[in-house]
Design a protein around this motif. Sequence first.
Motif, PDB file in Angstrom:
ATOM      1  N   ARG A  21       0.841  -1.191   0.000  1.00  0.00           N
ATOM      2  CA  ARG A  21       0.000   0.000   0.000  1.00  0.00           C
ATOM      3  C   ARG A  21       0.878   1.244   0.000  1.00  0.00           C
ATOM      4  O   ARG A  21       1.846   1.326   0.757  1.00  0.00           O
ATOM      5  CB  ARG A  21      -0.902   0.024   1.245  1.00  0.00           C
ATOM      6  CG  ARG A  21      -2.061  -0.938   1.175  1.00  0.00           C
ATOM      7  CD  ARG A  21      -2.814  -0.957   2.496  1.00  0.00           C
ATOM      8  NE  ARG A  21      -3.972  -1.820   2.418  1.00  0.00           N
ATOM      9  CZ  ARG A  21      -3.915  -3.151   2.493  1.00  0.00           C
ATOM     10  NH1 ARG A  21      -2.755  -3.753   2.642  1.00  0.00           N
ATOM     11  NH2 ARG A  21      -5.013  -3.875   2.420  1.00  0.00           N
ATOM     12  N   PRO A  22       0.530   2.242  -0.805  1.00  0.00           N
ATOM     13  CA  PRO A  22       1.283   3.495  -0.748  1.00  0.00           C
ATOM     14  C   PRO A  22       1.049   4.197   0.575  1.00  0.00           C
ATOM     15  O   PRO A  22      -0.049   4.115   1.140  1.00  0.00           O
ATOM     16  CB  PRO A  22       0.720   4.301  -1.921  1.00  0.00           C
ATOM     17  CG  PRO A  22      -0.659   3.748  -2.138  1.00  0.00           C
ATOM     18  CD  PRO A  22      -0.575   2.288  -1.783  1.00  0.00           C
ATOM     19  N   ASP A  31       6.362   6.477  -0.818  1.00  0.00           N
ATOM     20  CA  ASP A  31       6.944   5.153  -0.592  1.00  0.00           C
ATOM     21  C   ASP A  31       5.776   4.180  -0.487  1.00  0.00           C
ATOM     22  O   ASP A  31       4.616   4.579  -0.577  1.00  0.00           O
ATOM     23  CB  ASP A  31       7.805   5.143   0.678  1.00  0.00           C
ATOM     24  CG  ASP A  31       8.897   4.085   0.662  1.00  0.00           C
ATOM     25  OD1 ASP A  31       8.754   3.097  -0.086  1.00  0.00           O
ATOM     26  OD2 ASP A  31       9.888   4.229   1.413  1.00  0.00           O
ATOM     27  N   ALA A  32       6.074   2.919  -0.288  1.00  0.00           N
ATOM     28  CA  ALA A  32       5.035   1.909  -0.096  1.00  0.00           C
ATOM     29  C   ALA A  32       5.427   1.028   1.076  1.00  0.00           C
ATOM     30  O   ALA A  32       6.598   0.665   1.231  1.00  0.00           O
ATOM     31  CB  ALA A  32       4.853   1.072  -1.355  1.00  0.00           C
ATOM     32  N   LEU A  33       4.455   0.713   1.912  1.00  0.00           N
ATOM     33  CA  LEU A  33       4.719  -0.118   3.074  1.00  0.00           C
ATOM     34  C   LEU A  33       4.613  -1.583   2.679  1.00  0.00           C
ATOM     35  O   LEU A  33       3.556  -2.046   2.248  1.00  0.00           O
ATOM     36  CB  LEU A  33       3.721   0.198   4.187  1.00  0.00           C
ATOM     37  CG  LEU A  33       4.080  -0.306   5.578  1.00  0.00           C
ATOM     38  CD1 LEU A  33       5.304   0.423   6.122  1.00  0.00           C
ATOM     39  CD2 LEU A  33       2.904  -0.115   6.534  1.00  0.00           C
ATOM     40  N   PRO A  34       5.702  -2.349   2.802  1.00  0.00           N
ATOM     41  CA  PRO A  34       5.662  -3.758   2.388  1.00  0.00           C
ATOM     42  C   PRO A  34       4.775  -4.594   3.308  1.00  0.00           C
ATOM     43  O   PRO A  34       4.642  -4.309   4.502  1.00  0.00           O
ATOM     44  CB  PRO A  34       7.122  -4.197   2.472  1.00  0.00           C
ATOM     45  CG  PRO A  34       7.762  -3.239   3.413  1.00  0.00           C
ATOM     46  CD  PRO A  34       7.030  -1.940   3.266  1.00  0.00           C
ATOM     47  N   LEU A  35       4.194  -5.628   2.742  1.00  0.00           N
ATOM     48  CA  LEU A  35       3.254  -6.463   3.476  1.00  0.00           C
ATOM     49  C   LEU A  35       3.847  -7.087   4.744  1.00  0.00           C
ATOM     50  O   LEU A  35       3.127  -7.236   5.742  1.00  0.00           O
ATOM     51  CB  LEU A  35       2.696  -7.557   2.564  1.00  0.00           C
ATOM     52  CG  LEU A  35       1.448  -8.272   3.069  1.00  0.00           C
ATOM     53  CD1 LEU A  35       0.294  -7.286   3.244  1.00  0.00           C
ATOM     54  CD2 LEU A  35       1.038  -9.378   2.108  1.00  0.00           C
ATOM     55  N   PRO A  36       5.139  -7.482   4.773  1.00  0.00           N
ATOM     56  CA  PRO A  36       5.676  -8.039   6.015  1.00  0.00           C
ATOM     57  C   PRO A  36       5.608  -7.093   7.217  1.00  0.00           C
ATOM     58  O   PRO A  36       5.745  -7.543   8.353  1.00  0.00           O
ATOM     59  CB  PRO A  36       7.131  -8.348   5.646  1.00  0.00           C
ATOM     60  CG  PRO A  36       7.090  -8.626   4.189  1.00  0.00           C
ATOM     61  CD  PRO A  36       6.089  -7.645   3.647  1.00  0.00           C
ATOM     62  N   GLN A 122      -8.816   5.181   5.826  1.00  0.00           N
ATOM     63  CA  GLN A 122      -8.708   4.833   4.413  1.00  0.00           C
ATOM     64  C   GLN A 122      -7.964   3.497   4.290  1.00  0.00           C
ATOM     65  O   GLN A 122      -6.739   3.463   4.303  1.00  0.00           O
ATOM     66  CB  GLN A 122      -7.965   5.928   3.651  1.00  0.00           C
ATOM     67  CG  GLN A 122      -8.667   7.280   3.710  1.00  0.00           C
ATOM     68  CD  GLN A 122      -7.879   8.370   3.002  1.00  0.00           C
ATOM     69  OE1 GLN A 122      -7.176   8.115   2.030  1.00  0.00           O
ATOM     70  NE2 GLN A 122      -7.991   9.583   3.495  1.00  0.00           N
ATOM     71  N   PRO A 123      -8.688   2.378   4.155  1.00  0.00           N
ATOM     72  CA  PRO A 123      -8.048   1.060   4.153  1.00  0.00           C
ATOM     73  C   PRO A 123      -7.152   0.794   2.954  1.00  0.00           C
ATOM     74  O   PRO A 123      -6.256  -0.053   3.020  1.00  0.00           O
ATOM     75  CB  PRO A 123      -9.231   0.090   4.165  1.00  0.00           C
ATOM     76  CG  PRO A 123     -10.381   0.862   3.622  1.00  0.00           C
ATOM     77  CD  PRO A 123     -10.161   2.276   4.068  1.00  0.00           C
ATOM     78  N   GLU A 124      -7.362   1.514   1.862  1.00  0.00           N
ATOM     79  CA  GLU A 124      -6.603   1.231   0.642  1.00  0.00           C
ATOM     80  C   GLU A 124      -5.196   1.826   0.655  1.00  0.00           C
ATOM     81  O   GLU A 124      -4.380   1.516  -0.217  1.00  0.00           O
ATOM     82  CB  GLU A 124      -7.372   1.750  -0.584  1.00  0.00           C
ATOM     83  CG  GLU A 124      -7.472   3.251  -0.706  1.00  0.00           C
ATOM     84  CD  GLU A 124      -8.599   3.866   0.125  1.00  0.00           C
ATOM     85  OE1 GLU A 124      -8.816   5.093  -0.012  1.00  0.00           O
ATOM     86  OE2 GLU A 124      -9.237   3.131   0.894  1.00  0.00           O
ATOM     87  N   ARG A 154      17.040   5.395   0.592  1.00  0.00           N
ATOM     88  CA  ARG A 154      17.563   5.096  -0.730  1.00  0.00           C
ATOM     89  C   ARG A 154      17.747   3.584  -0.796  1.00  0.00           C
ATOM     90  O   ARG A 154      18.676   3.041  -0.203  1.00  0.00           O
ATOM     91  CB  ARG A 154      18.889   5.813  -0.967  1.00  0.00           C
ATOM     92  CG  ARG A 154      18.759   7.326  -1.133  1.00  0.00           C
ATOM     93  CD  ARG A 154      20.120   7.979  -1.280  1.00  0.00           C
ATOM     94  NE  ARG A 154      20.004   9.419  -1.530  1.00  0.00           N
ATOM     95  CZ  ARG A 154      21.029  10.267  -1.495  1.00  0.00           C
ATOM     96  NH1 ARG A 154      22.248   9.815  -1.220  1.00  0.00           N
ATOM     97  NH2 ARG A 154      20.833  11.553  -1.730  1.00  0.00           N
ATOM     98  N   GLY A 155      16.819   2.928  -1.463  1.00  0.00           N
ATOM     99  CA  GLY A 155      16.871   1.475  -1.504  1.00  0.00           C
ATOM    100  C   GLY A 155      16.677   0.881  -0.127  1.00  0.00           C
ATOM    101  O   GLY A 155      15.876   1.369   0.677  1.00  0.00           O
ATOM    102  N   THR A 156      17.437  -0.165   0.157  1.00  0.00           N
ATOM    103  CA  THR A 156      17.317  -0.857   1.444  1.00  0.00           C
ATOM    104  C   THR A 156      18.568  -0.707   2.304  1.00  0.00           C
ATOM    105  O   THR A 156      18.712  -1.401   3.302  1.00  0.00           O
ATOM    106  CB  THR A 156      17.059  -2.354   1.204  1.00  0.00           C
ATOM    107  OG1 THR A 156      18.149  -2.889   0.439  1.00  0.00           O
ATOM    108  CG2 THR A 156      15.751  -2.567   0.460  1.00  0.00           C
ATOM    109  N   THR A 157      19.448   0.228   1.936  1.00  0.00           N
ATOM    110  CA  THR A 157      20.714   0.327   2.658  1.00  0.00           C
ATOM    111  C   THR A 157      20.962   1.673   3.320  1.00  0.00           C
ATOM    112  O   THR A 157      21.818   1.775   4.199  1.00  0.00           O
ATOM    113  CB  THR A 157      21.897   0.041   1.720  1.00  0.00           C
ATOM    114  OG1 THR A 157      21.892   0.996   0.637  1.00  0.00           O
ATOM    115  CG2 THR A 157      21.811  -1.372   1.165  1.00  0.00           C
TER     116      THR A 157
END
Length: 249
Positions: A21-22, A31-36, A122-124, A154-157
């Motif tokens: 989800r954004p 950004d988007a929040l990852p499902l995990p 806002q669930p979406e 910036r990325g995952t680092t």
Amino acid sequence: MFRSLVFHEIRPVEELNGQQRPIVVADGYEDALPLPLFDSLPLFQEQINYLKQEGFHSLSISEVRAFYEQGQPLPEKSVLLTFDDCYQSLKEYAYPVLKAAGFHATVFVAAGWLFEKPSSYQPEVSRVLSQQELAEMKNVFEYANHTTHFHERRGTTQSRPMWETPERFKEDLILCNDHVALTDVFAYPFGLYDQQTVAVLEELNFNLAFTTKPGINRKETAPLELYRDVIPYTLPIEAFKKMMETEEK
């Protein structure tokens, strides 16, 4: 010693559709929040019920501070519950569960993300709350620094505190402290940091800072690099129980 658990979004099962989800935040960061980083509401309720039934004590930051600064002992079964980013689900779902259990938690606030006024759930998307809504939940939550506008990556680092100058990072931290009560407590954005980041916190007299590295916090754990276990929706309840019952060797 104690474990610290970190949650982001607590959602009903029907809202966990396998899609990112954004985020929707006041300063416009995208950004988007990852499902995990989500946890299902039934599982969260089961986790909290387990902690309550087993006699776990939900720590306050003052107790953690006294443990490290004064050597005050903690209750045998202690856990620090934390939430990051202040999404609407904090109010919609997490708050009622914790209030009913009589538990307290620490919330790390990215002050620049907060909206001026409340809005409907806002669930979406992963929309952030307002300062007013945080104030209404002070009977359960206490609030600490998660930067003002530096919750970017910036990325995952790399997180923004790592690529900005120490001077700009200091300015951002000081600004965030105008919006939180716990002005000497910090959580690294995305759990990403380096020793320059730590040095800035030391210079500004921060006493506690939390990573997202899993593990048990002991007296010898560096107070500015405390462990937090991320609790994802994929973690079975039996694995959660085992984690809470098992001490590191």
